[in-house]
Motif scaffolding. Sequence first.
Motif, PDB file in Angstrom:
ATOM      1  N   ASP A   1      -2.677 -33.279  22.804  1.00 15.98           N
ATOM      2  CA  ASP A   1      -3.762 -34.090  22.270  1.00 15.98           C
ATOM      3  C   ASP A   1      -4.740 -34.338  23.407  1.00 15.98           C
ATOM      4  OD1 ASP A   1      -5.486 -36.027  21.331  1.00 15.98           O
ATOM      5  OD2 ASP A   1      -3.925 -37.393  20.623  1.00 15.98           O
ATOM      6  N   LEU A   2      -5.852 -33.591  23.447  1.00 13.82           N
ATOM      7  CA  LEU A   2      -6.745 -33.675  24.590  1.00 13.82           C
ATOM      8  C   LEU A   2      -7.623 -34.924  24.582  1.00 13.82           C
ATOM      9  CD1 LEU A   2      -5.779 -30.714  24.964  1.00 13.82           C
ATOM     10  CD2 LEU A   2      -8.031 -30.264  25.933  1.00 13.82           C
TER      11      LEU A   2
ATOM     12  N   THR B   1      -0.692 -17.218  22.214  1.00 10.72           N
ATOM     13  CA  THR B   1      -1.887 -17.462  21.420  1.00 10.72           C
ATOM     14  C   THR B   1      -2.214 -18.946  21.416  1.00 10.72           C
ATOM     15  OG1 THR B   1      -1.288 -15.627  19.958  1.00 10.72           O
ATOM     16  CG2 THR B   1      -2.995 -17.134  19.178  1.00 10.72           C
ATOM     17  N   MET B   2      -3.504 -19.260  21.606  1.00  9.55           N
ATOM     18  CA  MET B   2      -3.979 -20.643  21.589  1.00  9.55           C
ATOM     19  C   MET B   2      -4.933 -20.856  20.428  1.00  9.55           C
ATOM     20  SD  MET B   2      -6.628 -22.545  24.195  1.00  9.55           S
ATOM     21  CE  MET B   2      -8.050 -21.958  23.230  1.00  9.55           C
ATOM     22  N   VAL B   3      -4.851 -22.026  19.793  1.00  6.01           N
ATOM     23  CA  VAL B   3      -5.877 -22.502  18.880  1.00  6.01           C
ATOM     24  C   VAL B   3      -6.229 -23.920  19.309  1.00  6.01           C
ATOM     25  CG1 VAL B   3      -4.139 -23.295  17.194  1.00  6.01           C
ATOM     26  CG2 VAL B   3      -6.512 -22.922  16.476  1.00  6.01           C
ATOM     27  N   PHE B   4      -7.534 -24.230  19.271  1.00  2.26           N
ATOM     28  CA  PHE B   4      -8.009 -25.547  19.715  1.00  2.26           C
ATOM     29  C   PHE B   4      -9.102 -25.994  18.766  1.00  2.26           C
ATOM     30  CE2 PHE B   4     -10.824 -27.925  22.901  1.00  2.26           C
ATOM     31  CZ  PHE B   4     -10.093 -29.100  22.803  1.00  2.26           C
ATOM     32  N   ASP B   5      -9.001 -27.239  18.283  1.00  2.00           N
ATOM     33  CA  ASP B   5      -9.983 -27.742  17.318  1.00  2.00           C
ATOM     34  C   ASP B   5     -10.891 -28.817  17.911  1.00  2.00           C
ATOM     35  OD1 ASP B   5      -8.434 -30.051  17.452  1.00  2.00           O
ATOM     36  OD2 ASP B   5      -7.793 -30.008  15.353  1.00  2.00           O
ATOM     37  N   GLY B   6     -10.854 -28.968  19.217  1.00  3.26           N
ATOM     38  CA  GLY B   6     -11.662 -29.988  19.862  1.00  3.26           C
ATOM     39  C   GLY B   6     -10.861 -31.210  20.241  1.00  3.26           C
ATOM     40  N   ARG B   7      -9.726 -31.407  19.599  1.00  2.00           N
ATOM     41  CA  ARG B   7      -8.790 -32.452  19.980  1.00  2.00           C
ATOM     42  C   ARG B   7      -7.395 -31.885  20.220  1.00  2.00           C
ATOM     43  NH1 ARG B   7      -7.057 -38.219  17.035  1.00  2.00           N
ATOM     44  NH2 ARG B   7      -5.434 -38.702  18.591  1.00  2.00           N
ATOM     45  N   TRP B   8      -6.886 -31.178  19.226  1.00  2.00           N
ATOM     46  CA  TRP B   8      -5.521 -30.666  19.302  1.00  2.00           C
ATOM     47  C   TRP B   8      -5.516 -29.218  19.790  1.00  2.00           C
ATOM     48  CZ3 TRP B   8      -1.822 -34.177  18.837  1.00  2.00           C
ATOM     49  CH2 TRP B   8      -2.103 -35.347  18.121  1.00  2.00           C
ATOM     50  N   LYS B   9      -4.714 -28.978  20.799  1.00  2.24           N
ATOM     51  CA  LYS B   9      -4.531 -27.617  21.299  1.00  2.24           C
ATOM     52  C   LYS B   9      -3.077 -27.217  21.104  1.00  2.24           C
ATOM     53  CE  LYS B   9      -6.223 -26.146  25.293  1.00  2.24           C
ATOM     54  NZ  LYS B   9      -6.380 -25.890  26.756  1.00  2.24           N
ATOM     55  N   LEU B  10      -2.886 -26.094  20.396  1.00  2.00           N
ATOM     56  CA  LEU B  10      -1.549 -25.543  20.203  1.00  2.00           C
ATOM     57  C   LEU B  10      -1.483 -24.168  20.851  1.00  2.00           C
ATOM     58  CD1 LEU B  10       0.800 -25.633  17.218  1.00  2.00           C
ATOM     59  CD2 LEU B  10       0.086 -23.380  18.016  1.00  2.00           C
ATOM     60  N   VAL B  11      -0.357 -23.914  21.528  1.00  2.00           N
ATOM     61  CA  VAL B  11      -0.109 -22.608  22.130  1.00  2.00           C
ATOM     62  C   VAL B  11       1.199 -22.085  21.563  1.00  2.00           C
ATOM     63  CG1 VAL B  11       0.086 -21.274  24.258  1.00  2.00           C
ATOM     64  CG2 VAL B  11      -1.236 -23.415  24.248  1.00  2.00           C
TER      65      VAL B  11
ATOM     66  N   THR C   1       1.453 -34.128  28.587  1.00  2.00           N
ATOM     67  CA  THR C   1       2.490 -34.558  27.645  1.00  2.00           C
ATOM     68  C   THR C   1       2.543 -33.568  26.485  1.00  2.00           C
ATOM     69  OG1 THR C   1       2.108 -36.881  28.215  1.00  2.00           O
ATOM     70  CG2 THR C   1       3.315 -36.422  26.170  1.00  2.00           C
ATOM     71  N   ASP C   2       3.567 -32.742  26.452  1.00  2.00           N
ATOM     72  CA  ASP C   2       3.727 -31.722  25.428  1.00  2.00           C
ATOM     73  C   ASP C   2       4.377 -32.334  24.191  1.00  2.00           C
ATOM     74  OD1 ASP C   2       4.169 -29.479  23.916  1.00  2.00           O
ATOM     75  OD2 ASP C   2       5.393 -28.432  25.391  1.00  2.00           O
ATOM     76  N   LEU C   3       3.704 -32.240  23.038  1.00  2.00           N
ATOM     77  CA  LEU C   3       4.165 -32.852  21.793  1.00  2.00           C
ATOM     78  C   LEU C   3       4.784 -31.840  20.837  1.00  2.00           C
ATOM     79  CD1 LEU C   3       1.001 -35.081  21.232  1.00  2.00           C
ATOM     80  CD2 LEU C   3       3.199 -35.793  22.218  1.00  2.00           C
ATOM     81  N   TRP C   4       5.064 -30.635  21.326  1.00  2.00           N
ATOM     82  CA  TRP C   4       5.574 -29.560  20.453  1.00  2.00           C
ATOM     83  C   TRP C   4       6.828 -29.990  19.696  1.00  2.00           C
ATOM     84  CZ3 TRP C   4       4.049 -24.830  18.746  1.00  2.00           C
ATOM     85  CH2 TRP C   4       5.024 -23.956  18.259  1.00  2.00           C
ATOM     86  N   ASP C   5       7.757 -30.649  20.362  1.00  2.00           N
ATOM     87  CA  ASP C   5       9.024 -31.039  19.741  1.00  2.00           C
ATOM     88  C   ASP C   5       9.023 -32.478  19.247  1.00  2.00           C
ATOM     89  OD1 ASP C   5      10.388 -28.581  20.057  1.00  2.00           O
ATOM     90  OD2 ASP C   5      10.735 -29.030  22.175  1.00  2.00           O
TER      91      ASP C   5
END
Length: 491
Positions: free
Chosen positions: A444-445, A422-432, A453-457
């Motif tokens: 951070d797009l 599942t993805m959510v995107f607010d125009g800057r931040w995309k989380l999967v 660069t994955d910032l999940w962790d």
Amino acid sequence: MSASRIPVQSSTQQSDSRPNVVLIITDQQRFDTIATLGHTWVDTPNLDRLVEGGVAFTRSYVTSPSCAPSRASLFSGLYPHTTGVLRNDEPWHHSWVEQLADSGYRCVNVGKMHTYPYEASVGFHERHVVENKDRDTPRLPFYLDTWDKALWACGVRKPSRVTYAERDDYADRLGAFEWEPPADLHADAFVGGLATMWLDRWRGDDPFFLQVGFPGPHPPYDPTPEALGPYRDREVPMPHRTPEDLAAQPSALRQLREHHQAVDHDAIVHLADPSEEQLRRQRRHYAANVTMIDEQVGRIVDTLERRGVLDRTVIVFTSDHGDCLNDHGHSQKWTMYEPSVHVPLIVWGPGAGVTAGRRRDGLTSLMDIGPTILELAGLEPPAWMEAESLVPALREGEWAGRELVFSEHARDRILSGTALMTMVFDGRWKLVEYLDPDEGQLFDLVEDPYEETDLWDDPGHRATRDELLVRIARWRADSAMATSTWAAAFR
């Protein structure tokens, strides 16, 4: 199919003043493939004219990164978790086309819809079905479509992963081949020809809704030699893929890459480490496929004008999802990366009050096309629709777009490493978010537009991660409440 074979009828006289609608959906076209929107590696003169005369939505996102769930969502105005179509080859039988048909529109599909069963009416009076270009595998349900029959009638052996595998260089091509049969039998030329034939022969006085589903630029990437000519030495943007990116991907995506390397989906033998020349060739063939479709769009517009109905027709152009083309080391779709979920969307229709030359940068969901068409047709979208009409964005004035866009895909034979993505995107931040195993991605797009660069962790971004996970949970709960009555309409 040559236009010279089609008898031209007199200009259509409509007794109903509502606009005709032509909805053109390509299969697997990335967002960065329209020249006038800044992507000049692809020649798209006809799409450029639609952009210049209409409204281009520059941030349109699919609700699922594969064919059937995306289309079932588009044609219902509901998310995949509500339609129950979360992967390919799951049945769907209803759509908002039924509402158009009941109101007096003549509803016709030419080309790909990817319903299942493949010939389900879903509201259309006529369906002239053309499915995937390459279905030559026992993994897919058996079906002979209109194009199969035309090739057989012409004595042409359909190019597919079986015929291409007879080549010595099959494993080196990344799905990029030249179309060798007659040019007018190419899938996209065939569909474009069928669409113009229908437009030329339609004698009714009702408004029409014509959905044109081009099979390309979905692989095999198979332009004719003539279409490929301008691209043979064309500079094309190279994939964004680094060793660090590939190593950091969640296990589901690593397994997805391995699966593509083991199975030649759609005549692509995916390689772990393709050469620069192989990557350039794949992208050049893909771009040439897009230009072939652009030519067919021009034929459709010319036919509407010849019939005298262009000034009372709305044209919508989009795609069901994109294609990574080796960005992030991936083949085709099944990911939430930008090349997979971000697609073009153009609405043109000066006669229906569509503003000319407007770029809208607000977030848009692909399924928003449904209530937009209904509203343009003078109809009220059902209250349970989760899609939002884009009509305000087609007029003058401010339009903000959606606060968030969502996309989802369940485990299938190809994306086998997670139960649900599942993805959510607010125009800057995309989380999967990945379920089973519990993993994720955060990008951070603004600072990282190519999602490298994955910032999940990253502890410094834990608050953003937690907030977006809560937004997914609330979205599903709100969705369940808003759509609780939708199925009753079709009982």
